[in-house]
Design a protein around this motif. Structure first.
Motif, PDB file in Angstrom:
ATOM      1  N   SER A  22       2.009   1.172   3.809  1.00 21.53           N
ATOM      2  CA  SER A  22       1.370   1.547   5.083  1.00 21.53           C
ATOM      3  C   SER A  22      -0.137   1.314   5.009  1.00 21.53           C
ATOM      4  O   SER A  22      -0.751   0.851   5.986  1.00 21.53           O
ATOM      5  CB  SER A  22       1.649   3.013   5.410  1.00 21.53           C
ATOM      6  N   ASP A 101       6.740  -3.807   7.746  1.00 20.86           N
ATOM      7  CA  ASP A 101       6.820  -2.867   6.627  1.00 20.86           C
ATOM      8  C   ASP A 101       8.294  -2.846   6.205  1.00 20.86           C
ATOM      9  O   ASP A 101       9.097  -2.169   6.838  1.00 20.86           O
ATOM     10  CB  ASP A 101       6.358  -1.485   7.146  1.00 20.86           C
ATOM     11  N   ARG A 155       2.826  13.644   1.387  1.00 18.83           N
ATOM     12  CA  ARG A 155       3.556  13.546   2.658  1.00 18.83           C
ATOM     13  C   ARG A 155       4.496  14.731   2.801  1.00 18.83           C
ATOM     14  O   ARG A 155       4.806  15.421   1.837  1.00 18.83           O
ATOM     15  CB  ARG A 155       4.392  12.261   2.671  1.00 18.83           C
TER      16      ARG A 155
HETATM   17 MG   LIG Z   1       4.718   3.809   4.420  1.00 16.35          MG
END
Ligand SMILES: [Mg+2]
Ligand SMILES: Nc1ncnc2c1ncn2[C@@H]1O[C@H](COP(=O)(O)OP(=O)(O)O)[C@@H](O)[C@H]1O
Length: 214
Positions: A22, A101, A155
């Motif tokens: 990302s 991605d 995360r």
């Molecule tokens: Mg990612």
């Protein structure tokens, strides 16, 4: 390079969780916008409305029922078929860059090397759904699962696949590296353990070469 069937550039970013995909995509977007390129950023599984619905099924943990590896593989390709038809092919035909991605190499790495499904079956699905449309370039961000998981830790809740054991991600990493060895012209393997500036420098070289935009 598969320039016969489209005029845009198709770039895919691969690697296990937390290696920096990302982050790389944000850098790529900035770089290409500065170079006045038309780009579409997307991701797999997902990328269109229906494909994102399939993504939810794939990634939502389910305590009641495990997902069979075959189901996982077929849903990945179902999502990809939708992504190809409604986003990737039209964007490339319009001369845009498509930066994704993850793409089909992830199926060889995760469902093949990771889950142990037959690579020949995956190749058959690949041929059926992609019909020979191969990315112009693939950046493989390579680092150990320990490093990736440590980076990804900040995360929130891990998704269904992220909940796998470290050995699973070791196999996925090896699966990716094997794919890269088989197609060294398309793959650009970048050591993702390097500081971000060094990673970005290598990505920049790939973009300049691919798009002739230096
Ligand atoms: Mg990612
Ligand atoms: N080369 C790097 N060095 C140090 N930290 C990094 C590097 N690349 C990414 N990170 C950090 O690691 C974390 C995970 O990166 P992310 O891009 O979300 O990975 P991915 O999309 O592959 O899961 C983020 O907090 C990001 O800022």
């Amino acid at each position: 390079m598969d320039s016969k069937n489209h005029t845009g550039k198709f770039l895919t970013i691969e690697g296990i969780e937390g290696v920096g995909k990302s982050t790389a995509i944000k850098f790529i977007q900035n770089y290409l916008v500065h170079a006045k390129q038309e780009i579409v950023m997307t991701r797999e599984p997902g990328g269109t409305g229906i494909a994102e619905q399939i993504r939810k099924v794939l990634l939502t943990p389910n305590a009641e029922e495990t997902m069979a590896s075959e189901t996982e593989l077929l849903l990945m390709f179902a999502s990809r078929a939708q992504h190809m038809a409604h986003l990737i092919k039209p964007a490339l035909a319009a001369g845009k860059w498509v930066v994704s991605d993850r793409f089909v190499d992830a199926s060889y790495a995760y469902q093949g090397a990771g889950r142990g499904l037959d690579l020949k079956k995956i190749a058959t699905l690949d041929q059926w759904i992609e019909g020979g449309l191969v990315p112009d370039a693939t950046i493989l961000l390579d680092a150990s699962p320990e490093l990736g998981l440590a980076r990804a830790k900040s995360r929130g809740q891990r998704d269904r696949i992220e909940q796998e054991k470290i050995e699973f991600f070791e196999r996925v990493r090896e699966g990716y590296l094997t794919r890269a060895k088989q197609d060294p012209n398309r793959f650009h393997v970048i050591d993702a353990a390097q500081p971000l500036v060094a990673v970005n420098e290598e990505i920049k070289k790939v973009l300049d070469k691919l798009g002739n935009i230096a």
